[in-house]
Every structure is written in structure tokens, then in C-alpha cells.
Design an enzyme around this catalytic site. Sequence first.
Site, PDB file in Angstrom:
ATOM      1  CE  LYS A  22      -1.683   1.707   4.046  1.00  0.00           C
ATOM      2  NZ  LYS A  22      -1.303   3.126   4.220  1.00  0.00           N
ATOM      3  CG  ASN A  23       2.511   2.761   3.541  1.00  0.00           C
ATOM      4  OD1 ASN A  23       1.318   3.004   3.357  1.00  0.00           O
ATOM      5  ND2 ASN A  23       3.057   2.733   4.746  1.00  0.00           N
ATOM      6  CB  CYS A 118      -4.184  11.739  11.426  1.00  0.00           C
ATOM      7  SG  CYS A 118      -3.623  10.050  11.420  1.00  0.00           S
ATOM      8  NE  ARG A 123       0.414  10.664  10.048  1.00  0.00           N
ATOM      9  CZ  ARG A 123       0.106   9.516   9.479  1.00  0.00           C
ATOM     10  NH1 ARG A 123      -1.010   8.925   9.749  1.00  0.00           N
ATOM     11  NH2 ARG A 123       0.927   8.963   8.609  1.00  0.00           N
ATOM     12  CG  ASP A 307       3.180   1.954   9.572  1.00  0.00           C
ATOM     13  OD1 ASP A 307       2.834   2.838  10.379  1.00  0.00           O
ATOM     14  OD2 ASP A 307       3.237   2.148   8.340  1.00  0.00           O
ATOM     15  NE  ARG A 399      -6.799   4.505   6.131  1.00  0.00           N
ATOM     16  CZ  ARG A 399      -5.877   5.008   6.957  1.00  0.00           C
ATOM     17  NH1 ARG A 399      -6.132   5.125   8.240  1.00  0.00           N
ATOM     18  NH2 ARG A 399      -4.723   5.408   6.484  1.00  0.00           N
TER      19      ARG A 399
HETATM   20  C1  UD1 Z   1       4.363   7.335   6.317  1.00  0.00           C
HETATM   21  C2  UD1 Z   1       3.544   6.074   6.173  1.00  0.00           C
HETATM   22  C3  UD1 Z   1       3.012   5.628   7.526  1.00  0.00           C
HETATM   23  C4  UD1 Z   1       4.163   5.489   8.511  1.00  0.00           C
HETATM   24  C5  UD1 Z   1       5.017   6.745   8.545  1.00  0.00           C
HETATM   25  C6  UD1 Z   1       6.272   6.587   9.387  1.00  0.00           C
HETATM   26  C7  UD1 Z   1       2.590   6.120   3.962  1.00  0.00           C
HETATM   27  C8  UD1 Z   1       1.379   6.316   3.121  1.00  0.00           C
HETATM   28  N1  UD1 Z   1       2.432   6.319   5.265  1.00  0.00           N
HETATM   29  O1  UD1 Z   1       3.507   8.361   6.821  1.00  0.00           O
HETATM   30  O2  UD1 Z   1       2.337   4.382   7.351  1.00  0.00           O
HETATM   31  O3  UD1 Z   1       3.649   5.239   9.806  1.00  0.00           O
HETATM   32  O4  UD1 Z   1       5.442   7.100   7.220  1.00  0.00           O
HETATM   33  O5  UD1 Z   1       7.019   5.505   8.951  1.00  0.00           O
HETATM   34  O6  UD1 Z   1       3.646   5.735   3.475  1.00  0.00           O
HETATM   35  N2  UD1 Z   1       6.142  15.376  10.217  1.00  0.00           N
HETATM   36  C9  UD1 Z   1       6.179  16.742  10.461  1.00  0.00           C
HETATM   37  N3  UD1 Z   1       5.986  17.582   9.396  1.00  0.00           N
HETATM   38  C10 UD1 Z   1       5.781  17.137   8.127  1.00  0.00           C
HETATM   39  C11 UD1 Z   1       5.743  15.742   7.888  1.00  0.00           C
HETATM   40  C12 UD1 Z   1       5.929  14.886   8.963  1.00  0.00           C
HETATM   41  O7  UD1 Z   1       6.377  17.184  11.598  1.00  0.00           O
HETATM   42  O8  UD1 Z   1       5.625  17.959   7.205  1.00  0.00           O
HETATM   43  C13 UD1 Z   1       6.350  14.441  11.354  1.00  0.00           C
HETATM   44  C14 UD1 Z   1       5.141  13.534  11.613  1.00  0.00           C
HETATM   45  O9  UD1 Z   1       4.190  14.168  12.428  1.00  0.00           O
HETATM   46  C15 UD1 Z   1       5.788  12.344  12.288  1.00  0.00           C
HETATM   47  C16 UD1 Z   1       7.142  12.254  11.588  1.00  0.00           C
HETATM   48  O10 UD1 Z   1       7.376  13.531  11.001  1.00  0.00           O
HETATM   49  O11 UD1 Z   1       6.000  12.594  13.644  1.00  0.00           O
HETATM   50  C17 UD1 Z   1       7.232  11.195  10.503  1.00  0.00           C
HETATM   51  O12 UD1 Z   1       6.127  11.322   9.627  1.00  0.00           O
HETATM   52  P1  UD1 Z   1       6.238  10.907   8.094  1.00  0.00           P
HETATM   53  O13 UD1 Z   1       7.459  10.065   7.932  1.00  0.00           O
HETATM   54  O14 UD1 Z   1       6.093  12.114   7.256  1.00  0.00           O
HETATM   55  O15 UD1 Z   1       4.958   9.977   7.949  1.00  0.00           O
HETATM   56  P2  UD1 Z   1       3.964   9.889   6.718  1.00  0.00           P
HETATM   57  O16 UD1 Z   1       4.676  10.108   5.448  1.00  0.00           O
HETATM   58  O17 UD1 Z   1       2.759  10.698   7.010  1.00  0.00           O
END
Ligand code: UD1
Length: 419
Positions: A22-23, A118, A123, A307, A399
Site C-alpha cells: 500500500k505504502n 489523524c 501529522r 507501523d 484501508r
Molecule cells: C508514512 C507512512 C506511515 C508510517 C510513517 C512513518 C505512507 C502512506 N504512510 O507516513 O504508514 O507510519 O510514514 O514511517 O507511506 N512530520 C512533520 N511535518 C511534516 C511531515 C511529517 O512534523 O511535514 C512528522 C510527523 O508528524 C511524524 C514524523 O514527522 O511525527 C514522521 O512522519 P512521516 O514520515 O512524514 O509519515 P507519513 O509520510 O505521514
Amino acid sequence: MKKLEVFGVSKLKGQIKISGSKNASLPILAATLLSEKKISLTNVPQVKDVETMIKLLESMGSKVKKIRNENSLTIQNNKNMKTKAGYNLMSTMRAGIIVLGPLLARFGKAKVSTPGGCSIGVRPIDIHLEALKCMGVQYKIIDGYVHANAKSGLIGAKIRFPKISVGATENLLIASCLAKGQTILSNCAIEPEIKDLTKFLNSMGAKITWIGKRQVKIVGVKKFKEVKYKIMFDRIEAGTMLIAGAINQNNLKIKAIEPNILKTEINILKKVGAKVIKKKNEINIQGRVKIKNINLKTSPFPGFATDLQAQMMVLLCKANKKSVIKEDIFENRFQSVSELRRMNANINVKGNKATIEGNTIFKGAQVMATDLRASASLVLAALSAKGKTTISRIYHLDRGYEDLEKKLKKVGAKIRRIN
Ligand code: UD1
């Protein structure tokens, strides 16, 4: 609302074929927006988040043809596409934000709903937006929408992410492929799904080279070619099934995977005492009578995946002594704890640390799924619980897991979906 009924204790035995990731599918689908050429994808899992991403692309004008029962599709994005990603679809799936980069790269403008709340944490998307700004993007957030434009197109830049983010790395990696000149991204996430996205982009003609452990160079190109690409396996599904195998002395063959990608998980499972045998595209796992305790923390790849944290917690409930899990990625990812307690688990949470007392004999109960991975953890606990467990709100499970009940039933679980 649909529910799952699980009757334990189930001893699982047999083979489970893991679906496509999925990811990896989500950013790859978003990346198709870069090109007007036909793109064929195989091993695409039929899960709700992927359906939502396809609907999002269709809402912008993509022509998507699904080949029924084959997990394949073709996608064609015209010259003229709408550049708006609306709230209704974005609110159900955070990964929708990954369309922002490709829309700006190809069309120079985008209006994308902010992903909204979320349950596993705040996030934010600040890292995505600030990095795009370095490439010449101007944006404003008005009424819950990011209004962004890059009138002279995206311009290659040197960007160091302030924090490792999977989504921000993907967004910028995709956007840079059509930028003018060269982009260097540092402090990148290096999850296997990002490497799969890189392979996909390069196969359609992008020029991406990983030049350091967390550093990547992208030389912008102007055109792409037609491509057929097979999505990698879902390592989180594989990890979930491996953990299922380690619970209750189960004996499972996890197939259609690359064991090297699961090194961290395999090492942890060996440490807690499971017997793990790696083969070429398969892992055999057998649980033991005595599960050993362990302390672990979640971190970006190659660390232990957030995850899989909730699922691992269930296994550690069965350990002979106390274990501690520290959640370092998301602030609210212990939501399954209160439900697991209803099933007799003894877990205490303080801030981002959960202490799992071990020696739990799970008992069936009525529980509620709260997020995708927490739902999977409840299924695992239910499989090893005495009696019947009813899990409500299983739309969370849908999902991200393809045919979970079917696959578990095939290896001996007593599980059924009810309305
Ligand atoms: C992706 C995965 C999710 C997984 C996560 C961490 C997908 C679709 N989803 O989510 O399943 O749990 O990686 O491995 O691939 N953050 C900020 N600002 C930003 C972006 C992120 O502060 O602009 C923070 C987030 O709140 C979190 C951390 O960075 O604490 C990591 O998040 P991120 O790696 O971006 O997760 P996702 O890409 O949303």
C-alpha cells in the site's frame, strides 16, 4: 457497520501470500501525474487507501482502467488535468498530500486540501511545504486548502530536511524529476517503499541517483516514457503475519517477499525466541512456548517500523517478563492499549513509553479498532484469546490489508465478517 468475529485460540499453519505494498502504491500512483504517457502497474493491492488515491486521481481527470481480479491497472493522465485535490477524499487519507509535488512540477499550480486530523497524531505538512518553497513554490493556506504555484516551474535546489519524513521525501523526490536542473535532497527517509518509488520513476525516464545513505541527487528531465511496473510486496503486512506466526507457536510460511527488507523484524523475532528460516522469497516462522521479553523503540527505516509497533506489543504480552516499547515517531500511537486491556493485557503507558507486563492469557471481549495498525493488533490478540472477540470499526483494517480474513482463514483462523 461491519465487524469481525474471531474465535480463539487459533493455531495457524500453512502459507500466506503477501500482497503488493500500500505504502509504495500510493506515492507511485501520485507520481503518475508527472507524465502523459500510459503507465501500467501490477501487484497493486485492492485496499481502501489505494481506491481513494485512484478516486483522487480520477477527480483530477486521470483515466484509470482496472483489470479485475488481477491487481493490475493502467493509468493515463492527459495534458489538461484539474489541479485541485478536494477535501472529501483528502480527509480520509493523509497520503493524498503527495499529489502536491507532481501537480506543481507538471502544471505549475495546485490547490490541495490540507489532510486534516489523524487519530495517531497531529501529522503536519510543514516539511513538505518548506522544501517545495526552496524550489520556487509560493503558497498560502486559505480555508483549509494549500494554494500553491510555481509560475516559472520548479527549480532544482539543495534541500536538507529538518526531520526524516517519508511523505516529504516522496513529495520532493517526485517533484524534482521535472524541475529545471539538479536537486540534492539530504536527511531523506530511506524506507524500502521510497526505493521502490525511485525504481519506478527511473524506469519511466527520471534521473535519480542515491549518492549517500540519506542523500539523493535528481537531475530534472522534460519527458517520460510508457512504462510497466510491478509494485514491491507489503512489508507491513508481511511483518504482521510474521508476528502472527510467532504468537501461539504457530507455523507459517510467508511468501512473495524479499526477506532482506525485513532484517530488523526478523532479528527482533529471533531475539524473542521465534524460529525463523529465511529462504529466497519466503520466510518460515514458528513460535515458541516461551517468548522472551525485549525493549524496543520505533525509528525511521532501517529501525523498527512504527507501523508494526502495535502488533509487536501483542506478541510481547505473551513474553515471560516485562518489556518496554518507546514510540518515537507518532505521539498518539498506543490507542490499542485500552482495547488490549479489555482482553486481559497488563500494559501501562506513560508519555511515549508503554510497559508490557507479559504472561498475558488473552480473553475474548468486545473491542473497537481505532486506526489501521491498531486494528491488526486486535486481530492478532483475538487469534490467541480464549473465546470470542468482536472487533468493531474494521473499516480501519480495510484501508491497508488486502483479504486479511481470507488469508487468515486459509491457515486455520476462525474469523468471520458480520454486519
Ligand atoms: C508514512 C507512512 C506511515 C508510517 C510513517 C512513518 C505512507 C502512506 N504512510 O507516513 O504508514 O507510519 O510514514 O514511517 O507511506 N512530520 C512533520 N511535518 C511534516 C511531515 C511529517 O512534523 O511535514 C512528522 C510527523 O508528524 C511524524 C514524523 O514527522 O511525527 C514522521 O512522519 P512521516 O514520515 O512524514 O509519515 P507519513 O509520510 O505521514
